[in-house]
Design a protein around this motif. Structure first.
Motif, PDB file in Angstrom:
ATOM      1  N   ASP A   1       0.820  -1.217   0.000  1.00 19.11           N
ATOM      2  CA  ASP A   1       0.000   0.000   0.000  1.00 19.11           C
ATOM      3  C   ASP A   1       0.855   1.270   0.000  1.00 19.11           C
ATOM      4  OD1 ASP A   1       0.966   0.052   2.574  1.00 19.11           O
ATOM      5  OD2 ASP A   1      -0.928  -0.494   3.512  1.00 19.11           O
ATOM      6  N   LYS A   2       2.155   1.118  -0.281  1.00 18.94           N
ATOM      7  CA  LYS A   2       3.109   2.223  -0.420  1.00 18.94           C
ATOM      8  C   LYS A   2       3.523   2.865   0.905  1.00 18.94           C
ATOM      9  CE  LYS A   2       1.892   3.344  -5.135  1.00 18.94           C
ATOM     10  NZ  LYS A   2       1.275   4.319  -6.005  1.00 18.94           N
ATOM     11  N   VAL A   3       2.930   2.462   2.019  1.00 14.06           N
ATOM     12  CA  VAL A   3       3.342   2.974   3.331  1.00 14.06           C
ATOM     13  C   VAL A   3       4.344   1.971   3.909  1.00 14.06           C
ATOM     14  CG1 VAL A   3       2.545   3.507   5.673  1.00 14.06           C
ATOM     15  CG2 VAL A   3       1.172   4.183   3.700  1.00 14.06           C
ATOM     16  N   PRO A   4       5.481   2.437   4.432  1.00 14.15           N
ATOM     17  CA  PRO A   4       6.489   1.498   4.942  1.00 14.15           C
ATOM     18  C   PRO A   4       5.949   0.589   6.047  1.00 14.15           C
ATOM     19  CG  PRO A   4       7.370   3.719   4.816  1.00 14.15           C
ATOM     20  CD  PRO A   4       5.910   3.827   4.536  1.00 14.15           C
ATOM     21  N   TYR A   5       6.635  -0.528   6.255  1.00 10.45           N
ATOM     22  CA  TYR A   5       6.350  -1.402   7.390  1.00 10.45           C
ATOM     23  C   TYR A   5       7.313  -1.022   8.507  1.00 10.45           C
ATOM     24  CZ  TYR A   5       4.044  -4.375   3.868  1.00 10.45           C
ATOM     25  OH  TYR A   5       3.237  -4.863   2.867  1.00 10.45           O
TER      26      TYR A   5
ATOM     27  N   VAL B   1      10.998  -7.880  18.531  1.00  4.81           N
ATOM     28  CA  VAL B   1      11.761  -7.667  17.288  1.00  4.81           C
ATOM     29  C   VAL B   1      11.030  -6.630  16.446  1.00  4.81           C
ATOM     30  CG1 VAL B   1      12.721  -8.734  15.215  1.00  4.81           C
ATOM     31  CG2 VAL B   1      12.563 -10.065  17.330  1.00  4.81           C
ATOM     32  N   PHE B   2      11.745  -5.586  16.075  1.00  2.00           N
ATOM     33  CA  PHE B   2      11.157  -4.504  15.282  1.00  2.00           C
ATOM     34  C   PHE B   2      11.752  -4.499  13.881  1.00  2.00           C
ATOM     35  CE2 PHE B   2      10.715  -3.230  19.656  1.00  2.00           C
ATOM     36  CZ  PHE B   2       9.402  -2.792  19.701  1.00  2.00           C
ATOM     37  N   VAL B   3      10.947  -4.026  12.949  1.00  2.00           N
ATOM     38  CA  VAL B   3      11.404  -3.976  11.563  1.00  2.00           C
ATOM     39  C   VAL B   3      11.095  -2.597  10.992  1.00  2.00           C
ATOM     40  CG1 VAL B   3       9.214  -4.845  10.592  1.00  2.00           C
ATOM     41  CG2 VAL B   3      11.328  -5.243   9.360  1.00  2.00           C
ATOM     42  N   ALA B   4      11.928  -2.166  10.064  1.00  2.00           N
ATOM     43  CA  ALA B   4      11.655  -0.923   9.322  1.00  2.00           C
ATOM     44  C   ALA B   4      12.078  -1.188   7.885  1.00  2.00           C
ATOM     45  CB  ALA B   4      12.454   0.229   9.901  1.00  2.00           C
ATOM     46  N   THR B   5      11.128  -1.151   6.982  1.00  2.00           N
ATOM     47  CA  THR B   5      11.461  -1.463   5.580  1.00  2.00           C
ATOM     48  C   THR B   5      10.381  -0.903   4.657  1.00  2.00           C
ATOM     49  OG1 THR B   5      12.124  -3.271   4.099  1.00  2.00           O
ATOM     50  CG2 THR B   5      10.256  -3.720   5.537  1.00  2.00           C
ATOM     51  N   GLY B   6      10.689  -0.906   3.343  1.00  2.00           N
ATOM     52  CA  GLY B   6       9.692  -0.516   2.342  1.00  2.00           C
ATOM     53  C   GLY B   6       9.483   0.984   2.239  1.00  2.00           C
ATOM     54  N   PHE B   7      10.582   1.737   2.140  1.00  2.00           N
ATOM     55  CA  PHE B   7      10.468   3.213   2.123  1.00  2.00           C
ATOM     56  C   PHE B   7      10.222   3.763   0.717  1.00  2.00           C
ATOM     57  CE2 PHE B   7      13.665   2.936   5.827  1.00  2.00           C
ATOM     58  CZ  PHE B   7      12.644   2.604   6.691  1.00  2.00           C
ATOM     59  N   ARG B   8       9.991   2.924  -0.262  1.00  2.00           N
ATOM     60  CA  ARG B   8       9.945   3.347  -1.680  1.00  2.00           C
ATOM     61  C   ARG B   8      11.223   4.135  -1.955  1.00  2.00           C
ATOM     62  NH1 ARG B   8       5.410   6.251  -4.267  1.00  2.00           N
ATOM     63  NH2 ARG B   8       5.143   7.338  -2.310  1.00  2.00           N
ATOM     64  N   LYS B   9      11.092   5.346  -2.504  1.00  2.00           N
ATOM     65  CA  LYS B   9      12.339   6.078  -2.758  1.00  2.00           C
ATOM     66  C   LYS B   9      12.577   7.113  -1.673  1.00  2.00           C
ATOM     67  CE  LYS B   9      10.719   6.260  -7.419  1.00  2.00           C
ATOM     68  NZ  LYS B   9       9.851   5.197  -7.117  1.00  2.00           N
ATOM     69  N   TRP B  10      11.826   7.053  -0.599  1.00  2.00           N
ATOM     70  CA  TRP B  10      11.790   8.205   0.289  1.00  2.00           C
ATOM     71  C   TRP B  10      12.344   7.866   1.668  1.00  2.00           C
ATOM     72  CZ3 TRP B  10      11.215  11.918  -3.005  1.00  2.00           C
ATOM     73  CH2 TRP B  10      10.513  11.670  -4.175  1.00  2.00           C
TER      74      TRP B  10
END
Ligand code: FES
Length: 509
Positions: free
Chosen positions: A340-344, A355-364
């Motif tokens: 949906d284009k919003v990061p996880y 456990v935390f995750v940060a991913t899927g920033f598109r180009k931003w």
């Protein structure tokens, strides 16, 4: 540096030039900390900095050297204007969440500004307007709808038919008071501050797993452990899946960048087209001289035409509209897009809360990465983040994500089969230096690269992640996987996950 209008022979992001990075040891022992972070890019270093300021004991490891992954290849726009997004976010999530997305980006910009001020970082930070423009009739109404969305969300903007570039346009949408900077000057300063605050940093230490229990342990390829209370996966593609099936919920794209010396003065502003093929522009100062960064030609990893063709398409654009005196650098970057284009950003799964995750920033990644670090830091320190729910990886809304979910996975299935069936039988003897082919050796689909000294390097082309077949990327001299974006050197070493194991080397004797 070349002295003609040829492209530089090797890709090298400008950001890493002329900066002395400290180097850090390999993890060679078992250590105990409060928080273990995997990934030395903008998320990992910002989180390490924010946590260490609060006297939380942090260890950060990187599979290679810090700031050499996606963050080292960014275009470093600090903006809430993420292409055409707000009209879509309002339709998908509603006005309240769309506004939260905007506010999250503006807060990230503020965090970066505060850090720059507090640590007195010289990183070429400049306020700039961000501008989406179109020259396509079809996109005029899309820009107008985006403008309406801006109005609905109280975003200051201007719709115009003129921009100060010699590029034909029909309409442009300006978001005022955004910014650009030199990302590695900024993050090098954060890394130095982390060290002062007692953060333990290790390089060339690949995390391959998490052993989840009361004190989760990050396990490295060499069998060492970081035992902690919390783990943050900030490794671009999550190094650990937590059984949350991230490969089915994201896709990888590559884009290309040229740093160009031009006869024309850069007029200011950060530009991006609304339509494909994307063309994006910003300025950068190299050795005291203003240059143009020309960015674009996005395509799914491992699925484009020859990668040098993408650079050439950008060259055509630069020569037509900018007037090229010299190409100073070229490089490419990889970005991950969620359904949906919003990061996880948040807990990796309901079962593994530490456990935390940060991913899927598109180009931003500059703003999304910074706010991701803040959201996770807030969760660890027990503060409420207004953005937690919007970014939570466990969200899943039917429209349009489900359709996209089917599309992303159908695409993977297609490549899984197509790669096995399409099989060339090119002769290795006909290979030119610095070229590669895929052929059959001892009955195995084999990728062979002949280097400039005529040495042959052969690898099994079956991706070690989930078995798709990799394709040759001539621009970067890598083997890229079309399914989830893993990348391997011509010798088979992993450059970019989710794959963790190298491609098998094939003996040509
Ligand atoms: Fe998943 Fe290659 S990256 S199969």
């Amino acid at each position: 540096m070349t002295q003609s209008t040829d492209l530089p022979q090797f890709p090298e992001p400008y950001w890493r030039q002329d900066i002395d990075f400290p180097s850090f040891p390999k993890l060679e022992e078992k250590i105990n900390v409060d928080v273990g972070i995997v990934g030395g890019g903008i998320v990992g270093l910002t989180a390490a900095y924010l946590l260490s300021k609060r006297n939380i004991k942090v260890a950060l490891i990187d599979a290679g050297v810090i700031l050499n992954g996606t963050t080292g290849h960014t275009t470093a726009k600090i903006t809430a204007q993420h292409g055409l997004i707000y009209d879509e976010l309002i339709k998908h999530f509603g006005e309240k969440k769309a506004k939260l997305y905007y506010e999250a980006q503006i807060e990230a910009k503020q965090i970066i500004e505060d850090n720059i001020k507090e640590l007195q970082i010289e990183c070429d930070y400049e306020s700039q307007d961000a501008i989406i423009y179109t020259n396509s009739d079809e996109y005029i109404s899309k820009l107008e709808n985006e403008r309406k969305a801006y109005d609905q969300l109280d975003i200051k903007s201007e719709l115009t038919e003129e921009i100060p570039l010699d590029i034909p346009i029909k309409k442009a949408l300006v978001m005022k008071d955004q910014a650009q900077y030199h990302p590695l000057k900024y993050l090098k300063a954060l890394a130095e501050e982390c060290v002062k605050n007692g953060v333990l940093i290790y390089e060339n230490s690949t995390a391959i797993d998490v052993e989840y229990n009361k004190h989760p342990a990050i396990i490295t390829r060499d069998g060492h452990r970081i035992i902690s209370n919390y783990v943050i996966s900030a490794s671009h593609y999550p190094f650990y899946d937590g059984q949350a099936f991230y490969p089915t919920r994201m896709y990888a794209e590559r884009a290309y960048v040229l740093a160009v010396k031009s006869a024309k003065n850069y007029p200011g502003g950060m530009y991006i087209t609304a339509e494909d093929p994307t063309r994006s522009l910003r300025s950068v100062t190299i050795n005291g001289e203003k240059m143009w960064l020309v960015i674009g030609e996005n395509h799914k990893t491992g699925q484009g035409k020859s990668t040098m063709d993408h650079y050439e398409a950008l060259q055509d654009f630069a020569e037509k509209y900018i007037g090229v005196k010299e190409y100073v650098n070229r490089w490419s970057a990889q970005d991950l897009t969620t359904l949906d284009k919003v990061p996880y950003v948040g807990r990796i799964s309901a079962e593994e809360e530490a456990v935390f995750v940060a991913t899927g920033f598109r180009k931003w990644g500059m703003t999304n990465g910074t706010i991701a670090a803040k959201i996770i830091t807030d969760k660890i320190t027990g503060e409420d983040s207004p953005y937690g729910e919007l970014f939570t990886p466990s969200r899943f809304q039917a429209d349009p994500s489900l359709r996209k979910f089917a599309r992303v996975n159908a695409d993977v299935a297609k490549h899984l089969i197509k790669g096995k069936l399409e099989f060339t039988e090119n002769s290795i003897d006909e290979l030119s230096p610095d070229d590669a082919t895929v052929t059959r050796v001892h009955g195995k689909r084999t990728g062979v690269y002949k280097d400039k000294e005529n040495n042959l390097h052969a690898v099994d082309t079956t991706c070690t992640h989930m078995g798709c077949e990799v394709s040759w990327n001539s621009g970067d001299r890598t083997w890229d996987c079309p399914c989830h974006g893993s990348r391997f050197s011509y010798k088979g070493e992993v450059i970019e996950g989710p794959a963790k194991r190298p491609l098998e080397r094939i003996d040509l004797e």
